[in-house]
Design a protein around this motif. Structure first.
Motif, PDB file in Angstrom:
ATOM      1  N   GLY A  49      32.272  -2.576   3.222  1.00  0.00           N
ATOM      2  CA  GLY A  49      32.983  -1.369   2.797  1.00  0.00           C
ATOM      3  C   GLY A  49      32.774  -1.150   1.312  1.00  0.00           C
ATOM      4  N   LYS A  95      36.882   4.891   7.343  1.00  0.00           N
ATOM      5  CA  LYS A  95      35.995   3.845   6.817  1.00  0.00           C
ATOM      6  C   LYS A  95      35.955   3.828   5.286  1.00  0.00           C
ATOM      7  CE  LYS A  95      32.578   0.793   7.534  1.00  0.00           C
ATOM      8  NZ  LYS A  95      32.780  -0.484   8.208  1.00  0.00           N
ATOM      9  N   TYR A 135      17.595   4.833   6.568  1.00  0.00           N
ATOM     10  CA  TYR A 135      18.893   4.348   6.104  1.00  0.00           C
ATOM     11  C   TYR A 135      19.865   5.522   6.125  1.00  0.00           C
ATOM     12  CZ  TYR A 135      16.730   0.072   4.262  1.00  0.00           C
ATOM     13  OH  TYR A 135      16.076  -1.121   4.125  1.00  0.00           O
ATOM     14  N   LEU A 136      21.078   5.262   6.556  1.00  0.00           N
ATOM     15  CA  LEU A 136      22.108   6.293   6.495  1.00  0.00           C
ATOM     16  C   LEU A 136      23.166   5.849   5.491  1.00  0.00           C
ATOM     17  CD1 LEU A 136      22.862   7.231  10.235  1.00  0.00           C
ATOM     18  CD2 LEU A 136      21.625   8.576   8.534  1.00  0.00           C
ATOM     19  N   GLU A 137      23.394   6.664   4.475  1.00  0.00           N
ATOM     20  CA  GLU A 137      24.431   6.347   3.489  1.00  0.00           C
ATOM     21  C   GLU A 137      25.802   6.584   4.117  1.00  0.00           C
ATOM     22  OE1 GLU A 137      23.801   5.202   0.462  1.00  0.00           O
ATOM     23  OE2 GLU A 137      21.619   5.491   0.445  1.00  0.00           O
ATOM     24  N   ALA A 138      26.788   5.834   3.636  1.00  0.00           N
ATOM     25  CA  ALA A 138      28.145   6.026   4.140  1.00  0.00           C
ATOM     26  C   ALA A 138      28.626   7.433   3.798  1.00  0.00           C
ATOM     27  CB  ALA A 138      29.066   4.985   3.519  1.00  0.00           C
TER      28      ALA A 138
END
Ligand SMILES: Cc1cc2nc3c(=O)[nH]c(=O)nc-3n(C[C@H](O)[C@H](O)[C@H](O)COP(=O)(O)OP(=O)(O)OC[C@H]3O[C@@H](n4cnc5c(N)ncnc54)[C@H](O)[C@@H]3O)c2cc1C
Ligand SMILES: Nc1ncnc2c1ncn2[C@@H]1O[C@H](COP(=O)(O)O)[C@@H](O)[C@H]1O
Lengths: 262, 324
Positions: free
Chosen positions: B256, B248, B191-194
């Motif tokens: 978002g 973003k 998983y990549l966090e924002a």
């Protein structure tokens, strides 16, 4: 790399007044402006970028009326190699499942390594056709893709989850990706491109060309049936401020003031 | 109809997601009308904690534990469900219309040849048949949908379409063996966090959000001026980010940020449910839109129907005047 991109022509309803057609099965479409579905425009661009990087061809596919050739021509003008429109009277009223079935049957006649669709069509909003199509073709898929990288038959993709979180995963080619908006910057067609595209042949395939039976298409081949369209019930609704721009601005400022928002 | 209703529990990084409880609540309502049971499907590893949270919302919890199920993987879930559903034969299975569900439900339905109705905002009984309500054209119209006669049905459910009820049941927990073989083609990596940006819009008391109605990047200055005058931060809907006009971290909505400011002003934003879900809990919501039928007006407290290019400058002046 042989790439197939599925495009849909949809009405732009964000700014239009929507009316319900007699019979209540559809909205009135004659005054609406149509264009390529937003996500499909990004899918098309992704296909063109991959072709530029790896070579190969981009084939466009749409299921729709003669007017849908507009979106195919636009795609050809941007650099796609060929385009096929699927049309047959018997196809009409296909639901999401049946649409995927017709597309799948057509794609079985094509060579492909990668199929790209949009993640959602802005008209029906099913969010279904791409992933169904992958299953019917028995190939891996990833949906809501906002980034991808291909190396030796393996695609590493970023899928967009809620809250801005990304899921990174790998699948092997041949595969299908449903593309989310914002993945790239869709190009505009050049004047020369548009001229050339005008002369290209668009193939039209019907039931016989793709080899589907009547009971497998249209309403008969569908799994769900739209019974009625209607306006959402008016529940709560904003108090609409009335007057000139000056007056509404003054009213709003007053509201801010009384609520302690200034 | 005397068969169970199944609900696929969605969880991520050790947390059950809200949609799961929303679906369990809705399923219970549907089940009560027909006096049948609700069964939750929970797949993963180290599930004790999650099982406990689920039991009060269902009559039965079917649990499959397997290391390969540590992270959501549509391939694994599809294989398990393709085995399990025909065997247990529920009348209906609910799956979230989420990033998780849209990756799974359509292929599962196609494999099993079950009718699937996606993104439902309501489900009801019409005698022995099920009827779904879903939205079309960005929420401007609703559609009533019936499903073709079949042995079993699937539906994906919109997030926040149903409230979460009281969990006062006591489910029987049934563990079933995972017959999952090696994962064939889909490998979870991470998983990549924002990324964190310079401004945190979730912390602001006043959020001024702009949408596609702004037309061009250079017009953003207009709304930025209003934000400055009000002492708020500038945020936006997704198309503004997609076009590269704002980063973003300014995007409000399901993919978002979720914001709960004292004041939220939506300017040139139609009000798609993915946007609404990120701002509906703001204390005071104002919408400025030229379309009187824009869905945003159903969410706002006050609205101005007009051209933002004419309204916003005047509003800014009025506020500046008061502040002077
Ligand atoms: C999986 C998924 C996740 C998504 N996540 C998000 C998300 O997190 N956040 C998000 O916002 N969207 C998200 N979306 C997109 C969402 O579905 C909508 O497409 C988007 O919110 C529309 O943005 P908009 O309202 O700015 O544009 P539009 O829908 O195009 O609306 C523009 C509005 O501007 C008005 N307008 C135009 N000109 C003027 C003018 N001169 N004066 C006044 N009003 C004017 C129009 O009447 C219209 O209502 C997501 C979609 C998907 C499929
Ligand atoms: N009639 C169609 N012709 C071609 N592609 C389609 C058609 N309908 C849907 N698609 C593709 O499937 C995607 C998802 O559509 P949907 O499942 O209807 O939301 C779209 O973005 C298109 O790429």
């Amino acid at each position: 790399m042989e790439i197939v991109v599925c495009l849909k022509r949809v009405p732009d309803t964000a700014e239009a007044e929507v009316k319900i057609a007699p019979g209540e099965k559809e909205i009135v479409k004659d005054r609406l402006v149509f264009d390529i579905n937003e996500a499909d425009n990004y899918a098309l661009e992704e296909g063109l970028l991959l072709k530029e990087k790896f070579g190969g061809t981009v084939t466009l596919l749409t299921l729709g009326s003669k007017e849908s050739e507009d979106v195919l021509r636009m795609g050809l003008a941007k650099g796609a190699d060929s385009a096929i429109r699927l049309y047959d009277e018997k196809f009409s009223n296909a639901d999401g499942y049946c649409t995927a079935r017709i597309l799948a049957q057509a794609i079985k006649n094509l060579k492909f390594d990668l199929i790209l669709t949009g993640c959602i069509a802005s008209d029906d909003g099913y969010t279904q056709v791409g992933v169904t199509l992958a299953e019917l073709l028995d190939i891996p898929h990833a949906s809501l893709v906002t980034g991808l990288e291909i190396k030796d038959k393996i695609i590493k993709v970023n899928r967009e989850l809620e809250g801005g979180l990304l899921e990174v995963l790998e699948i092997s080619l041949p595969a299908l990706l449903t593309i989310q908006t914002g993945i790239n910057e869709p190009r505009y067609a050049s004047v020369i491109g548009i001229k050339r595209a005008g002369q290209k042949e668009i193939k039209v395939w019907g039931m016989n060309e793709i080899g589907l039976k009547e009971e497998e298409t249209g309403e008969k081949g569908s799994k769900i049936l739209l019974e009625q369209v209607f306006f959402p019930p008016v529940g709560k609704r904003a108090e609409i401020l009335q007057g000139t721009n000056e007056e509404v601005s003054a009213q709003l400022s007053e509201i801010f003031k009384t609520k302690g928002l200034l | 109809m005397n068969r169970e209703i199944f609900v696929l529990i969605e969880h991520r990084q050790g947390e059950i997601r809200d949609i799961s409880f929303e679906m369990l609540t809705k399923a219970r309502g549907l089940a009560q009308e027909k006096q049948v049971k609700v069964c939750a499907l929970l797949f993963g590893t180290n599930l004790e904690n999650l099982i406990e949270k689920t039991t009060s919302f269902a009559d039965k919890v079917l649990v499959v534990e397997d290391k390969k199920l540590e992270n959501f993987n549509a391939e694994c879930y599809q294989r398990i469900l393709a085995n399990l559903l025909p065997q247990y034969n529920p009348f209906l299975t609910l799956i979230g219309h989420t990033a998780f569900g849209v990756d799974l439900a359509p292929s599962l339905a196609a494999q099993l040849n079950f009718p699937l109705v996606t993104d439902c905002v309501d489900l009801k009984w019409e005698d022995e048949r099920l009827e779904a309500i879903r939205q079309m054209y960005g929420g401007k119209v609703n559609a009533r949908i019936s499903l073709m006669e079949a042995s079993s049905y699937l539906a994906t459910i919109r997030q926040a379409a149903f409230p979460v009820g009281e969990g006062n049941l006591k489910a029987e927990v049934v563990k079933i063996e995972s017959l999952l073989e090696e994962i064939a083609y889909r490998k979870f990596i991470e998983y990549l966090e924002a990324a964190v940006g310079e401004v945190d819009i979730t912390k602001a008391n006043t959020v001024i959000a702009v949408g596609r109605g702004i037309k061009e990047q250079k017009n953003l200055a207009l709304v930025e001026d209003l934000a400055k005058t009000l002492g708020g931060v500038l945020a936006c809907s997704r198309p503004v980010v997609d076009a590269g006009w704002l980063p973003k971290d300014r995007q409000v909505g399901s993919s978002g940020k979720t914001v709960k400011p004292k004041l939220y002003i939506a300017i040139g934003i139609s009000g798609a449910f993915q946007h609404i879900s990120g701002m509906k809990n703001a204390e005071t919501i104002i919408a400025i839109n030229k379309d009187p039928n824009a869905p945003i007006f159903a969410e706002a407290h006050y609205g101005i129907v007009g051209d933002l290019f004419k309204v916003v400058p005047v509003l800014k002046e009025k506020i500046a005047e008061i502040k002077r």
